[in-house]
Design a protein around this motif. Structure first.
Motif, short mmCIF file in Angstrom:
data_model
loop_
_atom_site.label_atom_id
_atom_site.label_comp_id
_atom_site.label_asym_id
_atom_site.label_seq_id
_atom_site.Cartn_x
_atom_site.Cartn_y
_atom_site.Cartn_z
N PRO A 141 38.77 40.15 33.49
CA PRO A 141 40.06 39.44 33.54
C PRO A 141 40.49 38.95 32.15
CG PRO A 141 38.64 38.72 35.34
CD PRO A 141 37.80 39.59 34.45
N GLY A 142 41.76 39.18 31.84
CA GLY A 142 42.30 38.73 30.57
C GLY A 142 42.20 39.73 29.44
N GLU A 143 41.38 40.77 29.59
CA GLU A 143 41.30 41.79 28.56
C GLU A 143 42.58 42.63 28.54
OE1 GLU A 143 36.51 42.64 28.12
OE2 GLU A 143 37.75 44.10 29.19
N THR A 144 42.84 43.25 27.39
CA THR A 144 44.02 44.09 27.25
C THR A 144 43.63 45.56 27.36
OG1 THR A 144 45.09 42.48 25.80
CG2 THR A 144 45.97 44.71 25.81
N VAL A 145 44.36 46.28 28.21
CA VAL A 145 44.10 47.69 28.44
C VAL A 145 45.37 48.48 28.14
CG1 VAL A 145 43.42 49.42 30.14
CG2 VAL A 145 42.46 47.12 30.26
N VAL A 177 47.66 51.34 35.95
CA VAL A 177 48.39 50.10 35.68
C VAL A 177 48.15 49.09 36.79
CG1 VAL A 177 50.69 49.07 35.48
CG2 VAL A 177 50.19 51.22 34.30
N GLN A 178 48.33 49.52 38.02
CA GLN A 178 48.19 48.60 39.15
C GLN A 178 46.77 48.09 39.32
OE1 GLN A 178 50.50 49.22 42.82
NE2 GLN A 178 50.82 51.30 42.10
N ILE A 179 45.80 48.99 39.25
CA ILE A 179 44.41 48.60 39.50
C ILE A 179 43.90 47.68 38.39
CG2 ILE A 179 42.03 49.47 39.70
CD1 ILE A 179 43.30 52.01 40.98
N ALA A 180 44.19 48.05 37.13
CA ALA A 180 43.71 47.24 36.01
C ALA A 180 44.32 45.84 36.05
CB ALA A 180 44.04 47.92 34.68
#
Length: 346
Positions: free
Chosen positions: A168-172, A186-189
Motif C-alpha cells: 500500500p502506498g507504493e507507486t506503480v 490499474v484496478q488490481i494494483a
C-alpha cells in the motif's frame, strides 16, 4: 454447432466459420453452452505463430494442431455432464479456468505440461465447449459478458501484481493501461493492493476513464518527454513497473524505476525484442520478472474481488461469433479501452 476454426498459421483469412458436431464431455468433463468469449492477444499470436522457441508454435513446443478453435476467456451454462456425480452442476453459470496442468498448487502455471484452452484444446469461439468440471467456477457477476473479460487478462494481471509484492502506498507504472491486462493492472494494483498508479496510454481522451478505474495520474507515451512526465507526476522514481508493451517503453521504464525497483512484463505488443545495458540492471539493483497467467488460488482470489466490486469489467465492443475476423482486426487497433467480446447468440 457453429464454430470458428484456425486452419493454419497466418492472417485472419485463416479463421473460418464452420459447422461441426457438438463435442461430447468425457467422464470428468462438462459441456458448456458458450454465452460470451473475450478476445486476447493469446489467440492472435497463436494464429500468427509468435509463441515457442521456433517461429511457428503454440504454448507447447510441438506447436498447434490445426484446425483449432481459439478462445480462452469463456463464460456459459453447463448443459451436459460426463459423469453421474457431476449432475449437480447442470444449469450452473460458469467461468472457465483457462488451462490444465499437473503442477502442484502454487506452480500450476509453470508446469511443463501446462496446456491452454484455445491452443492445445478447442476453445470458446464456438457455441459449445467441453472442459474439466473442476476447472469451471461460478461466475462472479450475473452478466455472462461482464464475467467473461477476466479469465486470462485478469489472472495474468493479478499474478503480476502479486508477484512483485506491491505494498500500500507504493507507486506503480502501468504500461498499455487501456488494454485488457493493462486496465486490470490499474484496478488490481490500486483498488485491491492500495498502490498509487501512473497509467501510460496513447490518447489522453481516455484519461478520465482510467482515473475512474483507479489511476492517480495518466500520461501519454506520445510525449517527447515521457520519462520526465512520469517523474514529475510521482515526484521522483517509481517503485515498480507492470509492463505489457515490451520494447517500445522498455528503456523509459528502467529509466524511471528507483534503485531496488521491480519490473514485471507479461506482453510485448510494442516489440518482442529489445536491447539492455546490463549496467542499468545491476547499478540500479533492478529485479526483473517474466509473468503469464497464474494459479488456481489466485483465480479464486480474483473472482472474489470481482464479486466484491473491487474490480470492474471494462468492455469496448462486442461482435457476433461469425465476425471473428473483424473482431480480431478491431482488437489490434490502438486506442480502445477494455475487452472485445464474441457473442455466439448475438
Amino acid at each position: 454447432m457453429k464454430a470458428v476454426q484456425v486452419t493454419g498459421y497466418g492472417d485472419v483469412d485463416k479463421l473460418e466459420v464452420v459447422d461441426i458436431p457438438i463435442p461430447e464431455p468425457k467422464e470428468h468433463e462438462v459441456l458448456v453452452k458458450v454465452k460470451a468469449c473475450a478476445i486476447n492477444n493469446t489467440e492472435i499470436w497463436m494464429r500468427e505463430g509468435a509463441y515457442g522457441k521456433g517461429t511457428k508454435s503454440g504454448w507447447r513446443p510441438e506447436g498447434v494442431q490445426f484446425p483449432r478453435i481459439p478462445g480462452s476467456d469463456i463464460t456459459g451454462e453447463i448443459v451436459k455432464v460426463g459423469g453421474s456425480a457431476l449432475e449437480s452442476m447442470l444449469g450452473r453459470d460458469v467461468v472457465l479456468f483457462p488451462f490444465t496442468s499437473s503442477g502442484e498448487n502454487g506452480s500450476e502455471h509453470i508446469s511443463e505440461d501446462m496446456s491452454f484452452i484455445g491452443s492445445e484444446y478447442d476453445g470458446g469461439y464456438a457455441e459449445y465447449v467441453v472442459w474439466p468440471a473442476e476447472l469451471c467456477f461460478d461466475m462472479p457477476l450475473s452478466s455472462y459478458s461482464e464475467s467473461a473479460v477476466f479469465s486470462v487478462s485478469g489472472l495474468t494481471a493479478w499474478h503480476m501484481v502479486s508477484q512483485i509484492g506491491i505494498q500500500p502506498g507504493e507507486t506503480v507504472l502501468v504500461t498499455g493501461a487501456n488494454g485488457g491486462v493493462g486496465s486490470l493492472n490499474v484496478q488490481i494494483a490500486s483498488n485491491v493492493f492500495g498502490a498509487k498508479v501512473i497509467a501510460v496510454i496513447g490518447d489522453l481522451d481516455g484519461e478520465e476513464r482510467l482515473k475512474e478505474l483507479g489511476a492517480a495520474h495518466v500520461v501519454s507515451y506520445r510525449s517527447e518527454h515521457l520519462a520526465e512526465d512520469i517523474l514529475q507526476a510521482n515526484g521522483g522514481p517509481v517503485d515498480s513497473v507492470l509492463d505489457v508493451v515490451g520494447d517500445a517503453l522498455f528503456h523509459t521504464s528502467l529509466q524511471v524505476l528507483k534503485k531496488g525497483g521491480k519490473f514485471c512484463t507479461s506482453g510485448s505488443a510494442g516489440g518482442q525484442q529489445t536491447t539492455l545495458d546490463f549496467r542499468t540492471l545491476y547499478l540500479k539493483h533492478i529485479t526483473m520478472y517474466g509473468s503469464v497467467l497464474g494459479t488456481r488460488a489466485e483465480f479464486k482470489e480474483m473472482l472474489k474481488a470481482i464479486g466484491d466490486g473491487k474490480i470492474k469489467p471494462v468492455i469496448d465492443k462486442s461482435f457476433p461469433l461469425e465476425e471473428a475476423r473483424e473482431a480480431q482486426v478491431y482488437f489490434k487497433n490502438k486506442g480502445k479501452l477494455g475487452k472485445i467480446l464474441l457473442l455466439p447468440e448475438e
